[in-house]
Design a protein around this motif. Structure first.
Motif, PDB file in Angstrom:
ATOM      1  N   THR A  41      11.104  -2.126  10.796  1.00 28.78           N
ATOM      2  CA  THR A  41      10.592  -2.217   9.432  1.00 28.78           C
ATOM      3  C   THR A  41      11.348  -3.318   8.699  1.00 28.78           C
ATOM      4  OG1 THR A  41      12.192  -0.574   8.611  1.00 28.78           O
ATOM      5  CG2 THR A  41      10.045   0.246   9.324  1.00 28.78           C
ATOM      6  N   LEU A  42      10.710  -3.867   7.679  1.00 33.80           N
ATOM      7  CA  LEU A  42      11.405  -4.784   6.786  1.00 33.80           C
ATOM      8  C   LEU A  42      12.269  -3.939   5.853  1.00 33.80           C
ATOM      9  CD1 LEU A  42      11.839  -7.682   5.758  1.00 33.80           C
ATOM     10  CD2 LEU A  42      10.020  -7.246   4.100  1.00 33.80           C
ATOM     11  N   GLN A  43      13.544  -4.267   5.805  1.00 37.02           N
ATOM     12  CA  GLN A  43      14.511  -3.481   5.045  1.00 37.02           C
ATOM     13  C   GLN A  43      15.180  -4.337   3.980  1.00 37.02           C
ATOM     14  OE1 GLN A  43      17.628  -0.493   6.818  1.00 37.02           O
ATOM     15  NE2 GLN A  43      18.644  -2.462   6.728  1.00 37.02           N
ATOM     16  N   VAL A  44      15.488  -3.732   2.847  1.00 41.94           N
ATOM     17  CA  VAL A  44      16.194  -4.417   1.778  1.00 41.94           C
ATOM     18  C   VAL A  44      17.454  -3.633   1.438  1.00 41.94           C
ATOM     19  CG1 VAL A  44      14.878  -3.237  -0.045  1.00 41.94           C
ATOM     20  CG2 VAL A  44      16.002  -5.419  -0.529  1.00 41.94           C
ATOM     21  N   GLU A  45      18.542  -4.356   1.185  1.00 43.67           N
ATOM     22  CA  GLU A  45      19.807  -3.751   0.759  1.00 43.67           C
ATOM     23  C   GLU A  45      20.214  -4.373  -0.566  1.00 43.67           C
ATOM     24  OE1 GLU A  45      22.868  -2.726   3.915  1.00 43.67           O
ATOM     25  OE2 GLU A  45      21.749  -4.303   4.928  1.00 43.67           O
ATOM     26  N   ASP A  46      20.393  -3.531  -1.563  1.00 48.16           N
ATOM     27  CA  ASP A  46      20.820  -3.978  -2.890  1.00 48.16           C
ATOM     28  C   ASP A  46      22.296  -3.673  -3.092  1.00 48.16           C
ATOM     29  OD1 ASP A  46      18.688  -5.109  -4.653  1.00 48.16           O
ATOM     30  OD2 ASP A  46      17.641  -3.323  -3.984  1.00 48.16           O
ATOM     31  N   LEU A  47      23.006  -4.632  -3.677  1.00 47.71           N
ATOM     32  CA  LEU A  47      24.379  -4.370  -4.083  1.00 47.71           C
ATOM     33  C   LEU A  47      24.338  -3.570  -5.375  1.00 47.71           C
ATOM     34  CD1 LEU A  47      27.447  -4.798  -3.816  1.00 47.71           C
ATOM     35  CD2 LEU A  47      27.168  -6.900  -5.149  1.00 47.71           C
ATOM     36  N   SER A  48      24.858  -2.359  -5.335  1.00 48.48           N
ATOM     37  CA  SER A  48      24.831  -1.489  -6.509  1.00 48.48           C
ATOM     38  C   SER A  48      25.933  -1.883  -7.491  1.00 48.48           C
ATOM     39  CB  SER A  48      25.012  -0.021  -6.092  1.00 48.48           C
ATOM     40  OG  SER A  48      25.176   0.807  -7.225  1.00 48.48           O
ATOM     41  N   LEU A  49      25.557  -2.072  -8.740  1.00 47.13           N
ATOM     42  CA  LEU A  49      26.541  -2.363  -9.772  1.00 47.13           C
ATOM     43  C   LEU A  49      27.248  -1.102 -10.246  1.00 47.13           C
ATOM     44  CD1 LEU A  49      24.529  -4.956 -11.907  1.00 47.13           C
ATOM     45  CD2 LEU A  49      26.109  -5.369 -10.009  1.00 47.13           C
ATOM     46  N   VAL A  50      26.736   0.054  -9.829  1.00 55.59           N
ATOM     47  CA  VAL A  50      27.305   1.331 -10.250  1.00 55.59           C
ATOM     48  C   VAL A  50      28.518   1.709  -9.413  1.00 55.59           C
ATOM     49  CG1 VAL A  50      26.848   3.805 -10.526  1.00 55.59           C
ATOM     50  CG2 VAL A  50      25.084   2.125 -11.102  1.00 55.59           C
ATOM     51  N   ASN A  51      28.439   1.461  -8.085  1.00 56.20           N
ATOM     52  CA  ASN A  51      29.542   1.864  -7.216  1.00 56.20           C
ATOM     53  C   ASN A  51      30.022   0.759  -6.277  1.00 56.20           C
ATOM     54  OD1 ASN A  51      27.532   1.749  -5.254  1.00 56.20           O
ATOM     55  ND2 ASN A  51      27.208   3.961  -5.252  1.00 56.20           N
ATOM     56  N   GLY A  52      29.409  -0.417  -6.351  1.00 53.59           N
ATOM     57  CA  GLY A  52      29.848  -1.529  -5.525  1.00 53.59           C
ATOM     58  C   GLY A  52      29.440  -1.457  -4.067  1.00 53.59           C
ATOM     59  N   LEU A  53      28.560  -0.522  -3.726  1.00 53.51           N
ATOM     60  CA  LEU A  53      28.108  -0.360  -2.345  1.00 53.51           C
ATOM     61  C   LEU A  53      26.683  -0.879  -2.186  1.00 53.51           C
ATOM     62  CD1 LEU A  53      29.459   3.271  -1.736  1.00 53.51           C
ATOM     63  CD2 LEU A  53      30.598   1.092  -1.224  1.00 53.51           C
ATOM     64  N   THR A  54      26.267  -1.058  -0.954  1.00 52.59           N
ATOM     65  CA  THR A  54      24.890  -1.464  -0.681  1.00 52.59           C
ATOM     66  C   THR A  54      24.074  -0.252  -0.277  1.00 52.59           C
ATOM     67  OG1 THR A  54      25.456  -1.989   1.624  1.00 52.59           O
ATOM     68  CG2 THR A  54      25.532  -3.793   0.023  1.00 52.59           C
ATOM     69  N   SER A  55      22.817  -0.243  -0.681  1.00 52.82           N
ATOM     70  CA  SER A  55      21.934   0.893  -0.393  1.00 52.82           C
ATOM     71  C   SER A  55      20.685   0.385   0.317  1.00 52.82           C
ATOM     72  CB  SER A  55      21.550   1.615  -1.694  1.00 52.82           C
ATOM     73  OG  SER A  55      21.050   0.701  -2.647  1.00 52.82           O
ATOM     74  N   PRO A  56      20.570   0.607   1.651  1.00 49.32           N
ATOM     75  CA  PRO A  56      19.405   0.127   2.393  1.00 49.32           C
ATOM     76  C   PRO A  56      18.157   0.958   2.109  1.00 49.32           C
ATOM     77  CG  PRO A  56      20.849   1.360   3.844  1.00 49.32           C
ATOM     78  CD  PRO A  56      21.553   1.248   2.528  1.00 49.32           C
TER      79      PRO A  56
END
Length: 378
Positions: free
Chosen positions: A239-254
């Motif tokens: 699948t095409l996946q996106v990971e965003d850098l969270s400004l709330v906790n500094g982690l990435t969420s795929p």
């Protein structure tokens, strides 16, 4: 007696041979009908699954195209900052570094899928650089500026040294507004970045030891967006996946977006400025620039996605000779690929890493996306 014999003869039925012939003919008819139905149903599934693959491929391409079109907003307001390594840290998480560039391509080895990281700001107002009016040491919690136009509490900014080297890099922080002291109050000439429970990105440890000097500047990103697109190959369900850098906790969420996307490839479109001031792309390659001059040449991104039909075909429908090819046109200059000079479909898109890859059909979707924010600021 004669009448009885004639009656019995007129009432005689099928013989055993006739009955067996009829059964055989009936079975043959049922067999033919069943084969026709199976063939028709297979064609129907191929068409319907092919339609689903077309939708997934088109949506994946549209999503990537839309993101790349917006890439670099805020970050490209000063092209002199392109390529600057940006250090950041959230709370006690490990510090990390990213490149100040609209799009960064991580090339997949041996034809594997690439990763595309898109950096941009998001603001409802103006996004213009803010010049420093004085020096900022590595322990200060505010910047002295000439004018903080467009800066509000919660704005994300990147501090940029005018001269970048191994000891002078960029830093990410968020603007705060604590009115208890004049140095921590956001004003026309002060941009604070105090470390608080609600602004844990403001770690002075990511600042250069020499700090920043008068003449350096701040890039106004508004809301900071760092987003990476890749192919998720978990459990052979690509699948095409996106990971965003969270400004709330500094982690990435795929997050999975579109199924049956089996390959993603990208190239930098690098151009030169002609005598009229127009930028003309003369080379496509996947070599990540290392200098500011090289980053300024990147004015477009060329992408291709390969969508796979979900229908498993009983017979082999894809081989090495008809596997997906990227049609880049006969006039394109693809650095490092000699076969692309004068040949249209010259870049093979890898799908043989998939289980039973030969029993599926594939479709290639590609486009060229200008980096509008880079071109406008040129």
């Amino acid at each position: 007696m004669r009448k009885s014999i004639l009656t019995r003869a007129g009432q005689s039925g099928f013989t055993l041979v006739e009955l067996m012939v009829g059964l055989v003919l009936g079975m043959l008819t049922v067999l033919v009908i069943a084969q026709v139905l199976v063939l028709a149903e297979g064609k129907k599934r191929s068409v319907s699954m092919g339609s689903d693959a077309q939708v997934n491929g088109a949506m994946a391409l549209y999503t990537l195209q839309r993101e790349i079109q917006m890439a670099g907003y805020g970050a490209t307001q000063s092209l002199d900052a392109l390529g600057c390594p940006v250090k950041a840290q959230f709370d006690t998480n490990a510090a990390f570094t990213f490149t100040l560039a609209p799009v960064v391509i991580e090339d997949g080895a041996n034809g594997a899928s690439d990763k595309i990281t898109i950096l941009r700001g998001r603001s409802t107002g103006f996004s213009i650089p803010v010049a420093l009016a004085g020096a900022h040491t590595s322990t200060d919690n505010h910047f002295s500026v000439n004018a903080s136009f467009g800066t509000t509490a919660g704005t994300w900014m990147i501090a940029v040294p005018a001269a970048q080297d191994a000891t002078h890099w960029c830093s990410l922080f968020s603007v705060t507004n604590d009115t208890s002291d004049v140095t921590t109050t956001l004003s026309a000439t002060v941009v604070p970045h105090v470390l608080t429970s609600s602004s844990k990105w403001n770690q002075n440890s990511v600042l250069p030891a020499a700090g920043y000097q008068k003449g350096d500047y701040l890039l106004n990103m508004g809301s900071f967006v760092s987003r990476t697109y890749s192919i998720n190959t978990t459990n052979n369900a690509e699948t095409l996946q996106v990971e965003d850098l969270s400004l709330v906790n500094g982690l990435t969420s795929p997050q999975d977006l579109y199924p049956q996307i089996v390959n993603l490839q990208a190239l930098y479109g690098k151009g030169t400025v002609d005598p009229s001031g127009n930028v003309i792309v003369d080379t496509y390659d996947n070599v990540t620039p290392l200098t500011n001059a090289d980053w300024r040449r990147v004015v477009a991104i060329r992408i291709a996605v390969v969508a796979r039909s979900a229908e498993y075909e009983k017979d082999i429908v894809t081989t090495a000779t008809n596997s997906p090819q990227w049609d880049v046109g006969s006039t394109a200059t693809i650095a490092g690929t000699a076969t692309c000079h004068g040949t249209s479909k010259c870049i093979a898109l890898k799908v043989d890493q998939l289980t039973d890859w030969q029993h599926y059909r594939y479709k290639v979707y590609d486009t060229i996306v200008p980096l509008r924010n880079v071109l406008w600021n040129s």
